[in-house]
Structure formats: structure tokens, C-alpha cells
Motif scaffolding. Structure first.
Motif, short mmCIF file in Angstrom:
data_model
loop_
_atom_site.label_atom_id
_atom_site.label_comp_id
_atom_site.label_asym_id
_atom_site.label_seq_id
_atom_site.Cartn_x
_atom_site.Cartn_y
_atom_site.Cartn_z
N ASN A 112 -4.14 -8.24 -6.02
CA ASN A 112 -4.91 -7.16 -5.59
C ASN A 112 -4.69 -7.01 -4.04
OD1 ASN A 112 -6.46 -4.52 -5.89
ND2 ASN A 112 -7.96 -5.56 -4.90
N ALA A 113 -4.99 -7.89 -3.42
CA ALA A 113 -4.74 -8.03 -1.91
C ALA A 113 -3.72 -8.00 -1.57
CB ALA A 113 -5.30 -9.45 -1.47
N ARG A 114 -2.54 -8.47 -2.03
CA ARG A 114 -0.92 -8.18 -1.63
C ARG A 114 -0.58 -6.78 -1.99
NH1 ARG A 114 1.89 -13.49 -4.41
NH2 ARG A 114 1.20 -14.99 -2.63
N ALA A 115 -1.07 -6.15 -3.11
CA ALA A 115 -0.80 -4.76 -3.39
C ALA A 115 -1.62 -3.95 -2.10
CB ALA A 115 -1.29 -4.19 -4.63
N VAL A 116 -2.68 -4.28 -1.83
CA VAL A 116 -3.23 -3.56 -0.54
C VAL A 116 -2.53 -3.32 0.57
CG1 VAL A 116 -5.23 -3.13 0.75
CG2 VAL A 116 -5.36 -3.56 -1.42
N VAL A 117 -1.89 -4.57 0.93
CA VAL A 117 -0.93 -4.87 2.11
C VAL A 117 0.18 -4.12 1.92
CG1 VAL A 117 0.25 -6.55 3.28
CG2 VAL A 117 -1.92 -7.16 2.63
N ASP A 118 0.67 -4.06 0.75
CA ASP A 118 2.00 -3.28 0.36
C ASP A 118 1.70 -1.87 0.82
OD1 ASP A 118 3.30 -5.85 0.18
OD2 ASP A 118 3.15 -5.53 -1.97
N ARG A 119 0.66 -1.47 0.46
CA ARG A 119 0.40 0.20 0.42
C ARG A 119 -0.02 0.53 2.08
NH1 ARG A 119 -3.01 -0.48 -4.26
NH2 ARG A 119 -4.71 -0.60 -2.99
N TYR A 120 -0.53 -0.58 2.68
CA TYR A 120 -0.98 -0.11 4.12
C TYR A 120 0.17 -0.19 4.92
CZ TYR A 120 -5.91 -0.27 2.85
OH TYR A 120 -7.25 0.20 2.74
N LYS A 121 1.24 -1.05 4.63
CA LYS A 121 2.18 -1.24 5.54
C LYS A 121 3.01 -0.17 6.17
CE LYS A 121 5.99 -4.45 6.36
NZ LYS A 121 6.74 -5.59 5.71
N PRO A 122 3.33 0.82 5.15
CA PRO A 122 3.95 2.02 5.48
C PRO A 122 3.39 3.00 6.30
CG PRO A 122 3.89 2.08 3.45
CD PRO A 122 3.38 0.91 3.68
#
Length: 388
Positions: A112-122
Motif C-alpha cells: 500500500n505504501a509503495r502504491a501511494v508513492v507511485d501515485r504521488y510521483k507524477p
């Protein structure tokens, strides 16, 4: 009447003459002999020793629990890794399952934490969210990764603890009696002793020699009085307490380089093959160390020596051809010959037969015969069958 007196006087005269005759000389006793000469003989040192296994392992509890079952036969040979005891695994199994569940939960949090990072990056690139929010999401992801790694290590530890409920042999060898019984509580903190395993093929024999004697041997070797073999090996042969000999020789494989302060001795160790298990750990033995050869030694056949509480003695023929007793200081018995340390010199004629008939001062006659033949002493006698 005059005739009777003359007859009596003649009888008395005859009796007196017969009483003056000397007794007949004793006949010389036929004996077989050997003439003493110097020869190269083994330099033998006798020492007491104890048999020890080459490897010994104490099997101790590595987890706390109740012993369910003994899985081996006491006194039998076991292989390395063979199960010996089973400790109740239910509590540790539950702990393992609990840690496994915690790891699954930590992995879900990490995903879940990695998914949040992936969404926030762009979004942070478009300034749709602040950089602070992105940094917080990235930190949460890294924390989740560390948490997964920590719980994974805990799971590995729990797995080890669970495996330790099956107590296995750390080495191959003969397992001793069990020190605990089924139903007993064993402790990881105390390291409860469960049994011992010993490797007894081959075995070690440990003994000690006075430091002064070790120094004397080294000096004799340096002076050329004692010659070692080509390999500089020291052969050792054992005698049991009942007087029988162990048929396979061993060799010194360790010599301490320091002197024991309490005893003033130097430790030595020999290794012996033990294919039949005849040598038992802890057994007391007598060891004969063959430390090279003495170049100018003296030996006599075993049958020529009479042993008593005062020591050894032999009969020799003196310059007059009569029997004379000679006390001797004996060394070791090697190849049916006694090594003589003092009491004889080259040229002495030693009697080896009819010793029961002899007394000091009796005349003897030397006769030829094989009984008096002195067998040469060898520093390396032929090994018995089965020796390696």
C-alpha cells in the motif's frame, strides 16, 4: 692277646687314613650363554596414559520445552544430523504462525505504501501535491520495508526455534545414555545436557613426561646418541591393565610446547586406530614410546633375568669359570629381550639356561645351543595382523 691288639691297631689306622681323603669335586653344570656386546637398541620410554575420543560433543537443549520422546538407542552409533530427541513443538509452532501472520500484514502495508508513492510521483512533478506530502509517502514506504525485513528475521528465528524441537546429533559417533527422560522439562537458558556423543575410531591416548627427561632426549638426539627414523615419527605401543598388548601401534601426533607449572611435565598425545572399539575412552593404559635408537645399548634375553622385589639379576661366568650373581637395572622388555641400563658391560658372559641349578661359586661348562642365541632387538617390530 697280642695278635688281637695288633689287629685293632691296624683297623684304627685304616679308618684314620680313609677319613683324610678329600671329597670329590662337583661336576660342572652345562649351561648355554650369550656374550654381551653393544648394539643399536630402541630408546623406549614407558608412561601411563588415558584413552580419549578424538571428538566429543555434548548434546544440549536449544529451546525450552517438555521432552516428548527419545529417538535413538542408548550406546548405539549415530550419524551426523540423526534425530535424538523430540521436544513438544506446539508452543513454538504457534509462535511461528503468529510471526508469519505479522509478516503478511507488514507486506500488505508495504504494498500500500509503495502504491501511494507511485501515485504521488507524477503529481509532485505537476505541482498537484506538495513535495512535503510526497516525502512523507516515501518515508512511509521505507519504514514499511524495514518493518518487513525485521519481521522476516523474526520469522527465521522462529523457524530455527521450531527446528530445534527435534534435537539432532551434531557429530557422528557413539551416543551415550540419555541424561533426561520423556516428560522432563529442558531449558534453553540453562542448556540442559541431554546426552553425549563420542568418536572412538580412531582414539587419542594422552600422557605426560617430565620436562627434564624431554630435555635429556633432545640433547641426546642433538649429540647423535639417539637416532630417529627417516620420518622422525615416534611409534607408541599400548599395554592394558591385565598385561595384554594392544595389537595396533600408534604414533605421536602432538607435543606441547610449554611445561605444566603444577606438575612440571610436558603433554604428549598419540593417535591409534580403533577399528574394533577395543580402546575405550577413559581407560588407563601403559604406553611404550619408541623414541629412535640408542647406538650403544645392551640387552639380554628375557629368560636370563631373575626378577625379585629387589630388582633384576643375572648369572655371569667370572674369570675363574665360576658362577657369579650380578644385579642389573632393567629398562623395557622389547622383543623378548630386557634392555639393561646398568650392571653389564661388553664382554660379560651371561648364563641363559639351567638357572635353577646354579649357585654363586659353582663351576659351569659352556655348551652350544639355540636357547642361548640372542635375538637382535629391532626398533620397529613387525606389526601384527590387522595393523595399519
Amino acid at each position: 692277646m697280642k695278635c688281637i691288639c695288633i689287629g685293632l691297631a691296624a683297623c684304627v689306622l685304616i679308618a684314620a687314613c680313609s677319613g683324610e681323603q678329600a671329597p670329590p669335586e662337583p661336576q660342572p653344570v652345562p649351561v648355554q650363554t650369550v656374550t654381551i656386546t653393544n648394539q643399536a637398541i630402541p630408546n623406549v620410554i614407558e608412561l601411563p596414559g588415558r584413552v580419549e575420543p578424538v571428538r566429543q560433543a555434548e548434546v544440549r537443549a536449544r529451546v525450552t520445552g517438555i521432552v516428548q520422546k527419545r529417538l535413538y538407542t542408548e550406546g548405539s552409533n549415530v550419524a551426523e544430523g540423526q534425530p535424538l530427541f523430540r521436544i513438544d513443538p506446539r508452543e513454538l509452532r504457534a509462535s511461528y504462525a503468529q510471526t508469519q501472520a505479522a509478516l503478511d500484514r507488514a507486506r500488505a502495508t508495504l504494498r500500500n505504501a509503495r502504491a501511494v508513492v507511485d501515485r504521488y510521483k507524477p503529481l509532485v512533478a505537476e505541482n498537484a501535491i506538495s513535495g512535503q506530502e510526497y516525502d512523507a509517502a516515501l518515508a512511509a514506504s521505507r519504514e514499511a520495508e524495514a518493518n518487513v525485513a525485521q519481521i522476516r528475521a523474526q520469522l527465521e528465528s522462529a523457524s530455527l526455534q521450531l527446528n530445534y524441537t527435534t534435537v539432532r546429533a551434531p557429530i557422528a559417533g557413539r551416543a551415550g545414555r540419555a541424561e533426561i527422560t520423556e516428560g522432563a522439562l529442558v531449558s534453553q537458558a540453562e542448556g540442559t545436557l541431554m546426552t553425549r556423543i563420542e568418536q572412538t575410531a580412531p582414539v587419542y591416548v594422552n600422557f605426560a613426561q617430565a620436562a627434564s627427561e624431554v630435555l635429556a632426549i633432545r640433547r641426546a638426539i642433538s649429540a647423535g646418541k639417539i637416532a630417529l627414523d627417516a620420518n622422525d615419527r615416534v611409534e607408541v605401543r599400548l599395554t592394558f591393565t591385565d598385561g595384554s598388548e594392544y595389537p595396533i601401534p600408534g604414533y605421536i601426533n602432538f607435543l606441547a610446547f610449554s611445561v605444566d607449572e603444577e606438575t612440571g611435565t610436558v603433554g604428549l598425545r598419540a593417535e591409534f586406530p580403533n577399528p574394533t572399539g577395543l580402546l575405550l575412552p577413559g581407560e588407563f593404559v601403559r604406553a611404550k614410546l619408541f623414541v629412535g635408537e640408542v647406538q650403544q645399548g645392551i640387552v639380554v634375553p628375557q629368560r636370563a633375568v631373575t626378577l625379585s622385589e629387589q630388582g633384576g639379576s643375572v648369572f655371569v661366568i667370572d674369570a675363574k669359570g665360576l658362577v657369579a650373581a650380578r644385579k642389573v637395572t632393567l629398562g623395557s622388555l622389547v622383543d623378548s629381550n630386557w634392555i639393561v641400563e646398568t650392571g653389564l658391560k661388553p664382554g660379560d658372559v651371561v648364563i641363559v639356561s639351567n638357572l635353577q641349578k646354579l649357585r654363586p661359586g659353582m663351576p659351569v661348562k659352556r655348551v652350544a645351543g639355540t636357547a642361548g642365541t640372542r635375538k637382535p632387538v629391532t626398533s620397529k617390530p613387525a606389526q601384527p595382523a590387522g595393523a595399519r
